[in-house]
Design an enzyme around this catalytic site. Structure first.
Site, PDB file in Angstrom:
ATOM      1  N   THR A 178       0.850  -1.182   0.000  1.00  0.00           N
ATOM      2  CA  THR A 178       0.000   0.000   0.000  1.00  0.00           C
ATOM      3  C   THR A 178       0.889   1.236   0.000  1.00  0.00           C
ATOM      4  OG1 THR A 178      -1.691  -1.174   1.250  1.00  0.00           O
ATOM      5  CG2 THR A 178      -1.803   1.223   1.263  1.00  0.00           C
TER       6      THR A 178
ATOM      7  N   LYS B  10      -6.814   1.380  -3.642  1.00  0.00           N
ATOM      8  CA  LYS B  10      -6.506   0.782  -2.339  1.00  0.00           C
ATOM      9  C   LYS B  10      -6.609   1.818  -1.234  1.00  0.00           C
ATOM     10  CE  LYS B  10      -5.231  -2.204   0.745  1.00  0.00           C
ATOM     11  NZ  LYS B  10      -3.956  -2.914   0.791  1.00  0.00           N
TER      12      LYS B  10
ATOM     13  N   LYS C  80       0.160   4.226   9.211  1.00  0.00           N
ATOM     14  CA  LYS C  80       0.760   4.475   7.903  1.00  0.00           C
ATOM     15  C   LYS C  80      -0.296   4.826   6.860  1.00  0.00           C
ATOM     16  CE  LYS C  80       1.853   0.794   5.529  1.00  0.00           C
ATOM     17  NZ  LYS C  80       0.996   0.775   4.309  1.00  0.00           N
TER      18      LYS C  80
END
Length: 314
Positions: free
Chosen positions: A106, A182, A250
């Site tokens: 990602t 995503k 994150k």
């Protein structure tokens, strides 16, 4: 005499870089489908597990990528992906011309675009292909893959993709598109987990039977996939990491950076990110992301299963 049908995947070599809970399942799925799979991980024990399953192991990323038609990179973020490609013993220098690099981390879409350009300059193909579904789906070859890249990249990667995914979304020919999809998923996933933990701990504060709360909510309009999937961890008092708090520190951080660059408000994301940051700061960063419920319990005095002793020890 019956006609022998040749397995189209036989003879295809796939390298998997990163044999954690996701990568190991993906490697096993490809091996089960008939691909010749070689794996690498910075933790030698992870490589040993794959070798014990009958796979092949390598001592470096470059060693895994030699002769591979497909290199699947299952690391945490864009920086690690760049290191796998271009760092010491990186795969880019070892991959054969025309091979495809499948990036499953990602990352910010701009990072995916930049990596794609560098890979293309070496006569290699780059497939921007983040994944969703968790370790169980990785192990069963039933992931959702959100992919973008050239037609040639898809064609070369097809046997590996088919072995790993139940749902493959082909989202265009430009790297970065898969990454953007995503990030939309991660925005929703992170906010939904935070909301689920807030609601379940609030129920505990009301003195409700949490098992009954779970039963009722999962049959009601307030349910979400994340509530249904994560709240059993809270009910069991088991916060062993299946997906860690730091993942959403994150990922929601990336969403917020993307939104800021577009001058787009993301107040729900920002609020959820603060809770993940607080949980990380409280020492839960490597614990399961359902640990947000533990944080709410600490802040409110609510009692959750298995946490009375923990609260007393702090």
């Amino acid at each position: 005499m019956s006609e022998i049908v040749e397995n189209p995947r036989r003879g295809i070599v796939a390298a998997v870089i990163g044999l954690g809970s996701m990568g190991l399942g993906m490697a096993r799925s490809m091996k089960r489908a008939g691909l010749d799979v070689v794996g690498f991980d910075v933790a030698s024990a992870a490589v040993d597990r794959f070798v014990a399953d009958g796979g092949r192991g390598a001592a470096t990323p470059a060693g895994a990528a030699e002769n591979a038609d497909v290199v699947v990179c299952v690391v945490v973020n864009g920086a690690q992906t760049e290191a796998v490609l271009f760092g010491a013993d990186g795969v880019a220098s070892a991959m054969k011309t025309g091979a495809v690099f499948i990036s499953s981390a990602t990352m910010d879409p701009s990072v995916a675009r930049a990596l794609s350009q560098r890979v293309a300059a070496l006569d290699l193909h780059y497939l921007d292909a983040p994944i969703s579904g968790g370790a169980s789906k990785a192990a069963s070859g039933e992931l959702t893959i959100m992919a973008s890249g050239s037609a040639r990249a898809f064609d070369t990667a097809r046997p590996a993709l088919d072995a790993m995914a139940a749902k493959l979304y082909e989202l265009g020919d430009a790297a970065g598109t898969g990454a953007a999809f995503k990030m939309i998923n991660q925005l929703l996933a992170g906010v939904h987990i935070a909301a689920a933990c807030e609601a379940m701990t609030f129920a505990a504060k009301q003195g409700l039977d949490l098992a009954r709360v779970y039963e009722v909510i999962t049959a009601s309009a307030g349910n979400s996939w994340m509530f249904e999937n994560r709240m059993p961890h809270v009910l069991a008092g088991d916060y062993a990491p299946l997906s860690a708090i730091e993942i959403f520190v994150k990922d929601l951080g990336i969403v917020q950076d993307m939104a800021r660059s577009e001058r787009y408000p993301v107040p729900l994301t920002a609020a959820a990110l603060q809770m993940y940051l607080a949980a990380s700061g409280a020492g839960m960063g490597r614990d399961d992301d359902s640990s947000l419920a533990r944080l709410y319990a600490q802040l409110s005095g609510a009692e959750l299963p298995g946490l009375i002793g923990e609260r007393q020890s702090r």
